[in-house]
Design a protein around this motif. Structure first.
Motif, mmCIF file in Angstrom:
data_model
loop_
_atom_site.group_PDB
_atom_site.id
_atom_site.type_symbol
_atom_site.label_atom_id
_atom_site.label_comp_id
_atom_site.label_asym_id
_atom_site.label_seq_id
_atom_site.Cartn_x
_atom_site.Cartn_y
_atom_site.Cartn_z
ATOM 1 N N VAL A 132 23.211 6.295 24.470
ATOM 2 C CA VAL A 132 24.477 7.296 24.453
ATOM 3 C C VAL A 132 24.834 7.112 22.795
ATOM 4 N N LEU A 133 25.341 5.880 22.621
ATOM 5 C CA LEU A 133 25.998 5.735 21.452
ATOM 6 C C LEU A 133 24.991 6.352 19.990
ATOM 7 N N GLY A 134 23.743 6.144 20.277
ATOM 8 C CA GLY A 134 22.833 6.743 19.203
ATOM 9 C C GLY A 134 22.893 8.305 19.193
ATOM 10 N N GLU A 135 22.819 8.823 20.152
ATOM 11 C CA GLU A 135 23.116 10.189 20.335
ATOM 12 C C GLU A 135 24.426 10.853 19.631
ATOM 13 N N VAL A 136 25.550 10.220 20.087
ATOM 14 C CA VAL A 136 26.872 10.559 19.688
ATOM 15 C C VAL A 136 26.973 10.334 18.157
ATOM 16 N N LEU A 137 26.246 9.427 17.357
ATOM 17 C CA LEU A 137 26.363 9.319 16.107
ATOM 18 C C LEU A 137 25.636 9.938 15.327
ATOM 19 N N LYS A 138 24.614 10.747 15.770
ATOM 20 C CA LYS A 138 23.719 11.288 15.275
ATOM 21 C C LYS A 138 24.275 12.312 14.081
#
Length: 320
Positions: A67-73
């Motif tokens: 989720v974090l990786g997706e949000v920070l993309k």
């Protein structure tokens, strides 16, 4: 060999809850999160200078990282720092289990390096620490931290890393007005003397020190938080009342005061945030300065509560 100094903001954004299932009774927090809300958190946090994000492979078994990786993309990788962890208990039986777990984290977080990589707990210091050295040399991890290690174990990790020209840059332990084991064991003092950042987690005791809950307004039944903290709410009344009184003087919230206390103790709080509105509170926290009288009062009532909030995965820092 040495990487540039880790840039540690006054507050780190924790994403433990981002790995929650959202189903009551099937997750620690029992919260339901929306991607749009989390994107607003990221946007506001980065603009405010809170650029470090803390997660772990074990949080939601990879879900928090994903989720974090997706949000920070949407952000340039240089605009933020990632902190994640190797957890020995879920290590695979492969040639380099640390690298294997790290590769999974890198993929989920959409990055090719981690700014701060932790050994999550001291399952076997001599076994796991050497695996970090080739990852440091390759640049897959920039800095090393250890979590839930006592002073003896920290020195042991540093000795192993030191032979290759590296050192521990950060320590992450449970630390709050209700749980000061690291302070009493001399660990925080050791960090200050050796230029090691101390990251404090559970500063708000999962919400028990936010002023939102008390014996008349307990945590909603069905979550692990309710099971752990509701039975001790009566004991926390004096401390929570003190937090509210001091908060009123500073035009802040009880949670702000508990966090400001942790900062003034020389630590970097990891604060779990799932709503962007709470970023405003953290901005306010960094400008609060508590008096010695206020600090002493909070610690007095914290001690008088006589509760034990140590997690089942944690060790008493005073015991080797």
């Amino acid at each position: 060999m040495k990487n540039k100094k880790l840039e540690t903001p006054k507050i780190v954004i924790g994403t433990w809850a981002w790995g929650d299932t959202g189903e009551l009774g099937n997750g620690y927090f029992g919260s339901k999160l929306e991607k749009n809300d989390l994107q607003k958190v990221a946007s506001k946090a980065i603009k405010a200078g809170f650029t470090m994000w803390d997660t772990a492979a074990v949080y939601g078994m990879g879900h928090s990282e994903q989720v974090l990786g997706e949000v920070l993309k949407q952000y340039d990788r240089n605009d933020y720092q990632l902190s994640t962890k190797f957890t020995p208990q879920i290590a695979e039986d492969v040639e380099n289990p640390v690298e294997t777990m790290l590769e999974g984290s890198l993929k989920r977080l959409n990055t090719d390096y981690i700014d701060l990589y932790w050994i999550h707990n001291p399952k076997d210091v001599e076994k796991w620490t050497p695996y970090l050295i080739p990852l440091l040399k390759e640049g897959k991890i920039k800095h090393v931290g250890v979590s839930n290690h006592n002073l003896q174990e920290i020195k042991q990790v540093n000795e192993i890393l030191g032979e290759a020209g590296y050192k521990i840059d950060a320590i992450q332990n449970h630390y709050s007005l209700l749980y000061r084991s690291s302070e009493k064991a001399g660990l925080i003092e050791y960090c200050q003397e050796n230029n090691i950042d101390f990251y404090s987690y559970m500063v708000l005791e999962q919400g028990a020190l936010t002023g939102k809950y008390d014996s008349s307004h307990p945590f909603p039944e069905g979550s692990t938080r309710a099971e752990i903290y509701n039975p001790m709410m009566q004991n926390l009344e004096s401390l929570n009342n003190s937090l509210k009184i001091i908060a009123e003087k500073h035009q802040a919230s009880a949670a702000d005061i508990a966090t400001a206390w942790a900062i003034q103790k020389g630590t970097t709080p990891i604060i779990g945030i799932t709503k962007s509105k709470y970023i405003d509170d953290e901005i306010k926290v960094t400008n609060i300065r508590l008096s010695n009288e206020e600090m002493n009062m909070l610690e007095k009532f914290g001690d008088l509560a006589q509760v034990n909030t140590r997690g089942e995965w944690e060790k008493d820092m005073n015991i080797n």
